[in-house]
Write an enzyme that holds these catalytic residues in place. Sequence first.
Site, PDB file in Angstrom:
ATOM      1  N   SER A 123       0.820  -1.209   0.000  1.00 25.10           N
ATOM      2  CA  SER A 123       0.000   0.000   0.000  1.00 25.10           C
ATOM      3  C   SER A 123       0.854   1.260   0.000  1.00 25.10           C
ATOM      4  CB  SER A 123      -0.912   0.023   1.230  1.00 25.10           C
ATOM      5  OG  SER A 123      -0.139   0.023   2.426  1.00 25.10           O
ATOM      6  N   HIS A 144      -3.581  -3.959  -4.979  1.00 24.91           N
ATOM      7  CA  HIS A 144      -3.799  -3.359  -3.665  1.00 24.91           C
ATOM      8  C   HIS A 144      -5.253  -3.564  -3.240  1.00 24.91           C
ATOM      9  CE1 HIS A 144      -4.111   0.398  -0.937  1.00 24.91           C
ATOM     10  NE2 HIS A 144      -3.793  -0.672  -0.237  1.00 24.91           N
ATOM     11  N   GLU A 156      -6.981  -1.757  -6.393  1.00 27.55           N
ATOM     12  CA  GLU A 156      -6.160  -0.922  -7.277  1.00 27.55           C
ATOM     13  C   GLU A 156      -5.168  -1.831  -8.001  1.00 27.55           C
ATOM     14  OE1 GLU A 156      -5.913   3.417  -5.134  1.00 27.55           O
ATOM     15  OE2 GLU A 156      -4.714   1.799  -4.242  1.00 27.55           O
TER      16      GLU A 156
END
Length: 504
Positions: A123, A144, A156
């Site tokens: 992250s 992510h 993501e």
Amino acid sequence: MTALDLSSPVAVVGTGTMGQGIAQVALVAGHHVRLFDAVPGRAQEAAGAIGARLDRLVEKDRMTAADRDTARGRLHAAGSLGELADCSLVVEAVLEQLDVKQELLRALEDVVDDDCLLATNTSSLSVTAIGGVLRNPGRFVGLHFFNPAPLLPLVEVVSGFATDVTSATRAYEMARAWGKTPVACADTPGFIVNRLARPFYAEAFAAYEAQSADPATIDAVLRECGGFRMGAFELTDLIGQDVNEAVTHSVWQAFFQDVRFTPSLAQRRLVESGRLGRKTGQGWYDYGDDAERAEPHTAEKAQAPAYVVAEGDLGPASDLLALIREAGIPVREDEEDHGTRLVLPGGGQLVLADGQTSVEFRDVVYFDLALDYRRATRMALSASQDTQPQTLSEAIGLFQTLGKDVSVLGDAPGMIVARTVARIVDLAHDAVAKGVATEEDVDTAMRLGVNYPLGPFEWSRRLGRSWAHEILDELHQRDPSGRYAPSLALYRHAYATDKREGTP
């Protein structure tokens, strides 16, 4: 290239909270899943924990007992990396340290086939840097997930500098096949969500540091006026102050200490004191058994003004005029004036937050931006020592008559919601202009990743294309540090609109 076939085994390395969550998502989607952890016995424990969560899904009628039993049969705790050799995807969710991740990936590359997709759930680290040690970085991608991974829909899909388009597409389609909502993102500090969410915390903390209001009041304004699900202080207490500050610090450092991402000194002191939020029993708020709930400042009852004079349509706050009339307060319109304010009976002015300060004008009260003035239950006002008591009282009474609780802040340019939204909109335009993501994916990411009531571009369209630029430009004049300087992308956006409308 399409998503992975369900017959393809998937591996997750690292069996902490995120690793277990990702493994559960893949398992429920129908894959055989192999868990590996460098700590002996940890993978077996994680398999048991995932099985217990599947039991709870059965208890809640979200999964049948037969499906649970079948899923358990597809879950395997691996004793070595060699057992991952035939996997088509390996996701690492190990410690957030670059060297640890790189060492693991080097080892994986010696084990799995050349067509195996390698992914990281980082992250905060650079996907490009993590994959830079690989012989074939083209097959490496960021995935992510958000915590808790089985519940939150957003993923993501991050392309590093060397990631092949086919690998990113394969990962994207896989996430969608797993029932998630993927968004495509270039490798940038914070990706989409953690990059664009910084002002939500930063502006709340800055208002607190400037003694404009206390945490409970700022949180109440963000929730009850701005429409955010939680305020910045209560949310960071939930996340963990150390975790939230670490992300902020990481983004700030990755952007070469860009002032727009500067961490909060007040939060730093909180972390240094060990007050990390709910997990330690105290953060911005006290969570002890005997602790009293912190309440926002709410103004005492005041008398409504006999009438108001509307000079202009109030721009983004134009709905207020209808609400005032519905409340039985006469609205007189000054058709010759092209301003955007209300004039109260005592001669004072009521103005929507525009980045200027109350101290610059005689007898003015600013009010904050609301997501929806009809549905908002609280309104924030800002006044200076030069504001007449009658003007402030009339402003308070006006909003109370509209059914709103009122919180009076100190002289706070841009208030709370207005400057927060303006900065989020600015960062969003800047990110899209730099190829980080599309407008659609940015809006999706911010709605699903952090539960914002609107995506930044949807908010921008609602407020008017030049609104964010104008308020930030005013704030920048008062704080020329660069924190509020509008981006070139936002300037171009606002200026293009002005030219079409014939503004010189």
